[in-house]
Every structure is written in C-alpha cells, then in structure tokens.
Scaffold this active site. Structure first.
Site, PDB file in Angstrom:
ATOM      1  CG  HIS A  49      -0.168  -0.034   2.694  1.00 50.33           C
ATOM      2  ND1 HIS A  49      -0.081  -1.063   3.489  1.00 50.33           N
ATOM      3  CD2 HIS A  49       0.527   1.209   3.199  1.00 50.33           C
ATOM      4  CE1 HIS A  49       0.468  -0.791   4.336  1.00 50.33           C
ATOM      5  NE2 HIS A  49       0.808   0.596   4.248  1.00 50.33           N
TER       6      HIS A  49
HETATM    7  P1  TYD Z   1      -2.389  -4.149   7.749  1.00 52.57           P
HETATM    8  O1  TYD Z   1      -2.468  -2.677   7.214  1.00 52.57           O
HETATM    9  O2  TYD Z   1      -2.512  -5.365   6.730  1.00 52.57           O
HETATM   10  O3  TYD Z   1      -0.495  -4.058   7.854  1.00 52.57           O
HETATM   11  P2  TYD Z   1       0.487  -4.096   6.503  1.00 52.57           P
HETATM   12  O4  TYD Z   1      -0.296  -3.463   5.533  1.00 52.57           O
HETATM   13  O5  TYD Z   1       1.588  -3.040   6.890  1.00 52.57           O
HETATM   14  O6  TYD Z   1       1.032  -5.311   6.629  1.00 52.57           O
HETATM   15  O7  TYD Z   1      -2.625  -4.184   9.339  1.00 52.57           O
HETATM   16  C1  TYD Z   1      -3.069  -5.321   9.972  1.00 52.57           C
HETATM   17  C2  TYD Z   1      -4.217  -5.144  10.702  1.00 52.57           C
HETATM   18  O8  TYD Z   1      -3.819  -4.209  11.839  1.00 52.57           O
HETATM   19  C3  TYD Z   1      -5.198  -4.498  10.155  1.00 52.57           C
HETATM   20  O9  TYD Z   1      -6.328  -4.976  10.753  1.00 52.57           O
HETATM   21  C4  TYD Z   1      -5.213  -2.933  10.825  1.00 52.57           C
HETATM   22  C5  TYD Z   1      -4.458  -3.103  11.884  1.00 52.57           C
HETATM   23  N1  TYD Z   1      -3.585  -1.776  12.461  1.00 52.57           N
HETATM   24  C6  TYD Z   1      -4.230  -1.111  13.738  1.00 52.57           C
HETATM   25  O10 TYD Z   1      -4.888  -1.249  14.107  1.00 52.57           O
HETATM   26  N2  TYD Z   1      -3.408  -0.029  13.727  1.00 52.57           N
HETATM   27  C7  TYD Z   1      -2.225  -0.040  12.873  1.00 52.57           C
HETATM   28  O11 TYD Z   1      -1.330   1.053  13.338  1.00 52.57           O
HETATM   29  C8  TYD Z   1      -1.711  -0.759  11.836  1.00 52.57           C
HETATM   30  C9  TYD Z   1      -0.691  -0.446  11.059  1.00 52.57           C
HETATM   31  C10 TYD Z   1      -2.672  -1.844  11.726  1.00 52.57           C
END
Ligand code: TYD
Length: 133
Positions: A49
């Site tokens: 992303h």
């Molecule tokens: P995700 O966005 O899938 O992580 P990445 O794209 O960096 O691999 O995040 C995983 C889960 O954690 C998703 O349900 C959203 C949650 N999350 C939070 O609640 N707070 C945060 O600061 C982040 C980065 C993710």
C-alpha cells in the site's frame, strides 16, 4: 529516487548496545504511533500500500527483512538488517516488506495515528494518484 536510511549511533559499552530515538533530533516528525510486526511467516509480503501523507521510519530491531519502495516511476530495494538502521518512507510511496527472517521484528515509527483514509491499497489507483501530483 533518493532513499533515506538513517544510521543511528548506538550508545555501546561493555554491557551492550542502546539506541535512543527522539522526535525532531533523530526522527524528523512527531512520533504519534509506534507499531511492530513479528512472527511473520516465510514468503509473506506485507505492506502493499501507499500513504497519502503519513511519514514513517522502519527499523528491523531484530533479524532482517527487505523493503521495496516505489514512487510510481522508480523502484528501490532496501535491506534492513541492523537494529540501528532506520528507513525513512515519505508519503506517496508504495511499499512492500518481504524476506522476513524468522526472528524479524519490524518496528515502525509513524507521524500520524492510524487512519484508513490515508491508505491507497490499489496499485493502479496509486499510479493515478502520483501522476496527478
Ligand atoms: P495491515 O494494514 O494489514 O498491515 P500491513 O499493510 O502493514 O502489512 O494491518 C494489519 C491489521 O492491523 C489491520 O487489521 C489493521 C490493524 N492496524 C491497526 O489497528 N493499527 C495500526 O497502526 C496498523 C498499522 C494496523
């Protein structure tokens, strides 16, 4: 495309190492959020992303991983393998984190609290967004 990787100076002595990170002195933004990833399975690619405004600094505080950065025109791959290395990621940058070692702990310092509206999760939409800039 310029990749900014900070090499912080650990406070090392006979007991071991300590890294201190202060907002503005070491980190060029207010640290509003810290999160970290661990127990990442092999062959997993995280991220995939971009953010419109968020600034982040990534540290692999244990183990190693790779980060690919893509500004819509150019791509670069950065290895994070030392706990004192911090990779700065500005807004409008597509990122993917992969090749996590089994013991990898990837810690992220972020300039804003979590806001789903700041995310661009579709690569084609990201390309359209950066071409408008
Ligand atoms: P995700 O966005 O899938 O992580 P990445 O794209 O960096 O691999 O995040 C995983 C889960 O954690 C998703 O349900 C959203 C949650 N999350 C939070 O609640 N707070 C945060 O600061 C982040 C980065 C993710």
């Amino acid at each position: 495309m310029q990749v900014v990787k900070y090499m912080f100076q650990p406070h090392g002595d006979e007991r071991g190492q300590l890294v201190s990170l202060e907002e503005y002195t070491d980190i060029p933004f207010t640290i509003k959020r810290v999160y970290f990833m661990y127990d990442t399975l092999q062959n997993v690619v995280r991220g995939k992303h971009a953010h419109k405004n968020l600034e982040q600094i990534l540290f692999c505080v244990n183990g190693s991983c790779k980060v690919s950065l893509d500004n819509g025109k150019e791509k670069k791959v950065v290895n994070l393998e030392k706990p004192y290395e911090g990779l700065y990621i500005p807004g409008n940058m597509w990122r993917e984190m992969y090749d996590f070692s089994e013991d990898a702990v990837l810690m992220v310092l972020a300039s804003e609290i979590y806001n789903e509206e700041d995310y661009i999760r579709d690569y084609e939409e990201f390309l359209r967004f950066v071409q408008k800039e």
